[in-house]
Design a protein around this motif. Sequence first.
Motif, mmCIF file in Angstrom:
data_model
loop_
_atom_site.group_PDB
_atom_site.id
_atom_site.type_symbol
_atom_site.label_atom_id
_atom_site.label_comp_id
_atom_site.label_asym_id
_atom_site.label_seq_id
_atom_site.Cartn_x
_atom_site.Cartn_y
_atom_site.Cartn_z
ATOM 1 N N ASN A 1 -64.831 -12.665 -72.661
ATOM 2 C CA ASN A 1 -64.768 -11.627 -71.641
ATOM 3 C C ASN A 1 -63.370 -11.344 -71.119
ATOM 4 O O ASN A 1 -62.815 -12.748 -70.689
ATOM 5 C CB ASN A 1 -65.832 -11.648 -70.500
ATOM 6 N N SER A 2 -62.465 -10.692 -71.698
ATOM 7 C CA SER A 2 -61.142 -10.592 -71.426
ATOM 8 C C SER A 2 -60.746 -10.647 -70.130
ATOM 9 O O SER A 2 -59.599 -10.966 -69.693
ATOM 10 C CB SER A 2 -60.509 -9.426 -72.158
ATOM 11 N N ASN A 3 -61.656 -10.088 -69.079
ATOM 12 C CA ASN A 3 -61.322 -10.344 -67.681
ATOM 13 C C ASN A 3 -61.694 -11.675 -67.127
ATOM 14 O O ASN A 3 -60.806 -12.168 -66.367
ATOM 15 C CB ASN A 3 -62.202 -9.212 -66.932
ATOM 16 N N THR A 4 -62.824 -12.100 -67.444
ATOM 17 C CA THR A 4 -63.155 -13.489 -66.847
ATOM 18 C C THR A 4 -62.729 -14.601 -67.518
ATOM 19 O O THR A 4 -62.819 -15.924 -67.229
ATOM 20 C CB THR A 4 -64.656 -13.471 -66.457
ATOM 21 N N GLU A 5 -62.448 -14.682 -68.686
ATOM 22 C CA GLU A 5 -62.277 -15.448 -69.899
ATOM 23 C C GLU A 5 -63.567 -16.693 -70.236
ATOM 24 O O GLU A 5 -63.302 -17.640 -70.635
ATOM 25 C CB GLU A 5 -60.956 -16.455 -69.571
ATOM 26 N N GLU A 6 -64.454 -15.784 -69.924
ATOM 27 C CA GLU A 6 -65.872 -16.553 -70.446
ATOM 28 C C GLU A 6 -65.885 -16.480 -71.921
ATOM 29 O O GLU A 6 -65.636 -15.619 -72.370
ATOM 30 C CB GLU A 6 -66.998 -15.891 -69.653
ATOM 31 N N ASN B 1 -68.361 -7.185 -72.506
ATOM 32 C CA ASN B 1 -67.510 -5.983 -72.024
ATOM 33 C C ASN B 1 -66.765 -6.457 -70.748
ATOM 34 O O ASN B 1 -67.307 -6.884 -69.858
ATOM 35 C CB ASN B 1 -68.390 -4.921 -72.169
ATOM 36 N N PRO B 2 -65.464 -6.130 -71.028
ATOM 37 C CA PRO B 2 -64.465 -6.012 -72.055
ATOM 38 C C PRO B 2 -64.506 -7.067 -72.915
ATOM 39 O O PRO B 2 -64.289 -8.414 -72.604
ATOM 40 C CB PRO B 2 -62.942 -5.600 -71.533
#
Length: 396
Positions: free
Chosen positions: A321-326, A231-232
Amino acid sequence: MSQKNLIVAFGGVSPEHEVSVLTAIQAISALESSSYQIIPLYITKSGRWLTGEHLLELSNYKDLPTLERKTEDCAFVKDENGKTFLKEQNVSGLFSKPKNFPVYAVLCAFHGSEGENGAFQGVCEMMNIPYTGSSVLGSSLGMDKVKAKLVAAANGIPVTKSVNFYESDWVEEQDGIINVVEDFDYPLIVKPVSLGSSIGVAIANDRTELTEAVETAFRYDAHLLIEEAVNPLMEINCSVIGTPDDCKPSVCERPLGKTETLSFEDKYQSGEGAEKGMASADREIPAQISDKLTTKIQDMSVKIFSVLGASGLARLDFLINSNTEEVYFNEINTIPGSFSFYLWEKTDLNFTQLMEELIQIAVKQHREKNGRVRSYDTNLLSEKALKGLKGLKGTK
């Protein structure tokens, strides 16, 4: 020169039976102008093997009892020279004679259960015929989400935290399992271990929903997986074609559903024309992500395809994870819906070319396997050797 018989095998005893029919008919349509003679091998929901021209038309599947009456039972058989045929059986009619089709190759278009988990592939190995897709081991690993993630993690591929358990574990240790997964925090994802097409998959936002999701998923599989949610979330998929030692990735896609976690309805009953199978789902191709993230996912796809021993064509699904690009490996589909042709159309192969390449990979691998020593000449069963073995009687 006579046409080569391509056996298109599909259906099966699986919750994904109808999806398999759609994929098979799509492939047959793509190959209608090819040099192959298409011979359908349809496995019914009860496990009967059928063949016949009526199986080539999608509209005939609206009435399965009638369709089954219009087709012929069949089986793989070998002649005295070891050559394999698909042979009609129990043909009715006084002057009817069962047809024998020499097998050039088998195009596997199953989804789920015995068709995709290595069981049917084992039949093809026993009959020594070329078949598309992954080997027995690669297919079984790909079908088992737990084993696939274990192998991926052992090779440095990130996966989400998860707990897997069997129905007997749930009966005896329900509270303990719930306490462990609640450490991941809600929402949680519940999945059958050995099913695809998002069947039985649910998102749980609290303990009540978690319990209900688990009980529902046990209707489809005795082995379940509960994962932490990303998430996200952004889902990105990539297809790979080739062999473990020589493969290449497609462009990436971002599936678009009502939520980021796609349901069966999102995959097969959205867009226009559900008869298009996975091709009817809404998606963004190529995925609108950075070049760096695209390359990372493509490289991970090729690595996972290789370490799992996949062959032919597969689709790799990732959670981002669209924030961290993990990036986290989610699962591999060794026979993806619609063969993921829509990804290859945006890469460098149209549907017909994709099917042709799949078949040629299968034939080449089969030829290479048969080029190796497959028997060991010995006089172990000679009279002299048997005398030496008499002392082993009764021993283990």
